[in-house]
Design a protein around this motif. Structure first.
Motif, PDB file in Angstrom:
ATOM      1  N   UNK A  24      33.081  44.794  42.808  1.00 32.24           N
ATOM      2  CA  UNK A  24      31.828  45.499  42.522  1.00 32.24           C
ATOM      3  C   UNK A  24      30.715  44.558  42.074  1.00 32.24           C
ATOM      4  N   UNK A  25      31.057  43.278  41.819  1.00 31.92           N
ATOM      5  CA  UNK A  25      30.053  42.288  41.457  1.00 31.92           C
ATOM      6  C   UNK A  25      29.624  42.321  40.003  1.00 31.92           C
ATOM      7  N   UNK A  26      30.251  43.166  39.177  1.00 30.12           N
ATOM      8  CA  UNK A  26      29.850  43.278  37.793  1.00 30.12           C
ATOM      9  C   UNK A  26      30.426  42.193  36.884  1.00 30.12           C
ATOM     10  N   UNK A  27      31.433  41.478  37.365  1.00 30.47           N
ATOM     11  CA  UNK A  27      32.096  40.446  36.563  1.00 30.47           C
ATOM     12  C   UNK A  27      32.199  39.178  37.393  1.00 30.47           C
ATOM     13  N   UNK A  28      32.368  38.046  36.719  1.00 28.57           N
ATOM     14  CA  UNK A  28      32.675  36.797  37.409  1.00 28.57           C
ATOM     15  C   UNK A  28      33.525  35.923  36.491  1.00 28.57           C
ATOM     16  N   UNK A  29      34.384  35.122  37.090  1.00 31.86           N
ATOM     17  CA  UNK A  29      35.257  34.236  36.318  1.00 31.86           C
ATOM     18  C   UNK A  29      34.465  33.008  35.877  1.00 31.86           C
ATOM     19  N   UNK A  30      34.712  32.574  34.637  1.00 29.12           N
ATOM     20  CA  UNK A  30      34.094  31.337  34.169  1.00 29.12           C
ATOM     21  C   UNK A  30      35.148  30.271  33.912  1.00 29.12           C
ATOM     22  N   UNK A  31      36.432  30.674  34.035  1.00 30.94           N
ATOM     23  CA  UNK A  31      37.514  29.746  33.765  1.00 30.94           C
ATOM     24  C   UNK A  31      38.728  30.142  34.584  1.00 30.94           C
ATOM     25  N   UNK A  32      39.346  29.157  35.208  1.00 28.22           N
ATOM     26  CA  UNK A  32      40.612  29.358  35.913  1.00 28.22           C
ATOM     27  C   UNK A  32      41.618  28.436  35.256  1.00 28.22           C
ATOM     28  N   UNK A  33      42.756  28.990  34.855  1.00 32.67           N
ATOM     29  CA  UNK A  33      43.775  28.217  34.156  1.00 32.67           C
ATOM     30  C   UNK A  33      44.960  28.004  35.078  1.00 32.67           C
ATOM     31  N   UNK A  34      45.332  26.764  35.260  1.00 36.35           N
ATOM     32  CA  UNK A  34      46.509  26.411  36.045  1.00 36.35           C
ATOM     33  C   UNK A  34      47.665  26.202  35.075  1.00 36.35           C
ATOM     34  N   UNK A  35      48.658  27.062  35.149  1.00 35.39           N
ATOM     35  CA  UNK A  35      49.806  26.958  34.248  1.00 35.39           C
ATOM     36  C   UNK A  35      50.912  26.228  34.998  1.00 35.39           C
TER      37      UNK A  35
END
Length: 48
Positions: free
Chosen positions: A13-24
């Motif tokens: 819906x475009x209301x959110x966006x990721x600011x961090x991606x965590x590689x575990x």
């Protein structure tokens, strides 16, 4: 990583966006130490 594709997959819906991606991954040699302090969830989380 393709940010536009990830955004479309997870937040269509475009209301959110990721600011961090965590590689575990796997822990390194002797990775164990005391836990660091944590932020209060009320200050850091917003549930969709």
């Amino acid at each position: 990583m393709d940010p536009d594709s990830e955004r479309a997959d997870y937040f269509p819906d475009g209301g959110w966006k990721a600011i961090l991606v965590v590689d575990i991954g796997h822990p390194g040699e002797n990775p164990w130490f005391d836990r660091l302090s944590r932020s209060d969830p009320a200050d850091t989380l917003d549930w969709a």
